[in-house]
Design a protein around this motif. Structure first.
Motif, mmCIF file in Angstrom:
data_model
loop_
_atom_site.group_PDB
_atom_site.id
_atom_site.type_symbol
_atom_site.label_atom_id
_atom_site.label_comp_id
_atom_site.label_asym_id
_atom_site.label_seq_id
_atom_site.Cartn_x
_atom_site.Cartn_y
_atom_site.Cartn_z
ATOM 1 N N ILE A 177 2.738 57.695 92.548
ATOM 2 C CA ILE A 177 3.779 56.815 92.039
ATOM 3 C C ILE A 177 4.093 57.131 90.579
ATOM 4 O O ILE A 177 3.209 57.052 89.728
ATOM 5 N N PRO A 178 5.342 57.473 90.267
ATOM 6 C CA PRO A 178 5.714 57.661 88.860
ATOM 7 C C PRO A 178 5.512 56.348 88.099
ATOM 8 O O PRO A 178 5.772 55.268 88.646
ATOM 9 N N PRO A 179 5.031 56.405 86.869
ATOM 10 C CA PRO A 179 4.740 55.177 86.106
ATOM 11 C C PRO A 179 5.912 54.190 86.070
ATOM 12 O O PRO A 179 5.713 52.985 86.167
ATOM 13 N N GLU A 180 7.124 54.731 85.961
ATOM 14 C CA GLU A 180 8.289 53.847 85.839
ATOM 15 C C GLU A 180 8.639 53.135 87.157
ATOM 16 O O GLU A 180 9.450 52.212 87.180
ATOM 17 N N GLU A 181 8.038 53.584 88.270
ATOM 18 C CA GLU A 181 8.340 52.987 89.572
ATOM 19 C C GLU A 181 7.201 52.114 90.106
ATOM 20 O O GLU A 181 7.298 51.546 91.185
ATOM 21 N N THR A 182 6.127 52.014 89.332
ATOM 22 C CA THR A 182 4.957 51.257 89.790
ATOM 23 C C THR A 182 5.308 49.813 90.137
ATOM 24 O O THR A 182 4.796 49.252 91.107
ATOM 25 N N GLN A 183 6.198 49.210 89.352
ATOM 26 C CA GLN A 183 6.519 47.801 89.548
ATOM 27 C C GLN A 183 7.070 47.524 90.938
ATOM 28 O O GLN A 183 6.734 46.502 91.563
ATOM 29 N N HIS A 184 7.898 48.430 91.471
ATOM 30 C CA HIS A 184 8.504 48.202 92.782
ATOM 31 C C HIS A 184 7.462 48.294 93.893
ATOM 32 O O HIS A 184 7.454 47.476 94.816
ATOM 33 N N VAL A 185 6.589 49.287 93.785
ATOM 34 C CA VAL A 185 5.566 49.481 94.807
ATOM 35 C C VAL A 185 4.609 48.297 94.836
ATOM 36 O O VAL A 185 4.319 47.727 95.895
ATOM 37 N N PHE A 186 4.141 47.884 93.655
ATOM 38 C CA PHE A 186 3.146 46.816 93.628
ATOM 39 C C PHE A 186 3.765 45.428 93.797
ATOM 40 O O PHE A 186 3.073 44.491 94.200
ATOM 41 N N ARG A 187 5.056 45.312 93.552
ATOM 42 C CA ARG A 187 5.715 44.047 93.901
ATOM 43 C C ARG A 187 5.712 43.875 95.420
ATOM 44 O O ARG A 187 5.412 42.801 95.935
ATOM 45 N N LEU A 188 6.043 44.949 96.123
ATOM 46 C CA LEU A 188 6.025 44.903 97.582
ATOM 47 C C LEU A 188 4.606 44.655 98.100
ATOM 48 O O LEU A 188 4.394 43.878 99.048
ATOM 49 N N TYR A 189 3.629 45.306 97.486
ATOM 50 C CA TYR A 189 2.221 45.124 97.859
ATOM 51 C C TYR A 189 1.819 43.655 97.698
ATOM 52 O O TYR A 189 1.175 43.064 98.574
ATOM 53 N N ASP A 190 2.218 43.056 96.586
ATOM 54 C CA ASP A 190 1.865 41.659 96.310
ATOM 55 C C ASP A 190 2.568 40.701 97.264
ATOM 56 O O ASP A 190 1.989 39.691 97.679
#
Length: 237
Positions: free
Chosen positions: A77-90
């Motif tokens: 995961i590129p650092p700038e895209e982490t928020q989208h991945v972990f938002r979905l995870y949460d």
């Protein structure tokens, strides 16, 4: 276009207000890419791995650093895209809907009329990779994986083959290839070539696996090649 950009688009459709659920995510995927089956498959695949990884962690009760690293192997995961991945995870981890409901909704994105969905088989393969990362697939994880496989339409034989590959691969190369120990050299070779064709990265991309996830294909091919070499070595001896 990067799957991370597509996840960003997905959250734009979902909006920033309200509490997202698997049902709203599924409908957002349908809405955003209703006329684009290829992108819809790619997004559904990505959502399936991220969301079901979260559900598996919740079912097991423990998330180890090894499992986090395994997740990052599957998806760098590129650092700038982490928020989208972990938002979905949460979202998946908080959602009160059980993992069975998640699996059934995501199964809807399989194309074709066959009972066994290759795209969902790829998802299950990734979940196995994460589950075994700490050196042991726990009983609750295996139960989770078995139930997900049944919902995805995998046959018992397909699930057992996948389980052998991830848990006992080197001990039973015949199980990895899905052949009987008494198979001839010609039968073994034929089965091996068939698996190579089925699991080539181009084939996975054709059925909706984003290029960011092709680590799965690489690991699967390593196991298939190792199993074939072991059997061929026995035959030559």
């Amino acid at each position: 276009m990067s799957i991370f950009y597509r996840l960003s688009e997905l959250f734009q459709v979902l909006g920033t207000t309200g509490r997202a659920t698997i049902d709203s995510i599924v409908e957002a995927i349908r809405t955003a890419w209703g006329g684009d089956a290829e992108t819809r498959q790619r997004v559904a695949f990505s959502v399936a791995i991220i969301a079901l990884s979260a559900k598996m962690a919740k079912a097991d009760g423990v998330v180890t650093m090894a499992e986090v690293e395994a997740f990052q192997e599957i998806l760098e995961i590129p650092p700038e895209e982490t928020q989208h991945v972990f938002r979905l995870y949460d979202i998946a981890k908080r959602d009160t809907a059980g993992y069975e409901h998640y699996a059934r909704r995501l199964r809807e994105f399989c194309s074709g009329g066959s009972d066994e969905c290759p795209l969902m088989t790829d998802v299950l393969d990734a979940l196995f990779h994460i589950a075994k990362a700490d050196g042991l697939i726990h009983e609750r994880e295996l139960e989770f994986l078995s139930e997900i496989a049944a919902i995805f339409g995998l046959s018992e034989r397909s699930f057992e083959r996948m389980k052998f590959r991830h848990i006992e691969g080197p001990n039973d190369p015949y199980a990895v290839l899905g052949i009987d120990p008494g198979s001839s050299r010609q039968e073994t070779r034929k089965r091996y070539l068939s698996l190579v064709r089925e699991n080539h990265p181009d084939q996975l991309q054709a059925r909706g696996v984003p290029e960011e996830f092709l680590f799965i294909a690489s690991e699967r091919m390593k196991a298939i090649n190792t199993a074939y070499e072991q059997i061929a070595g026995k035959t030559a001896a």
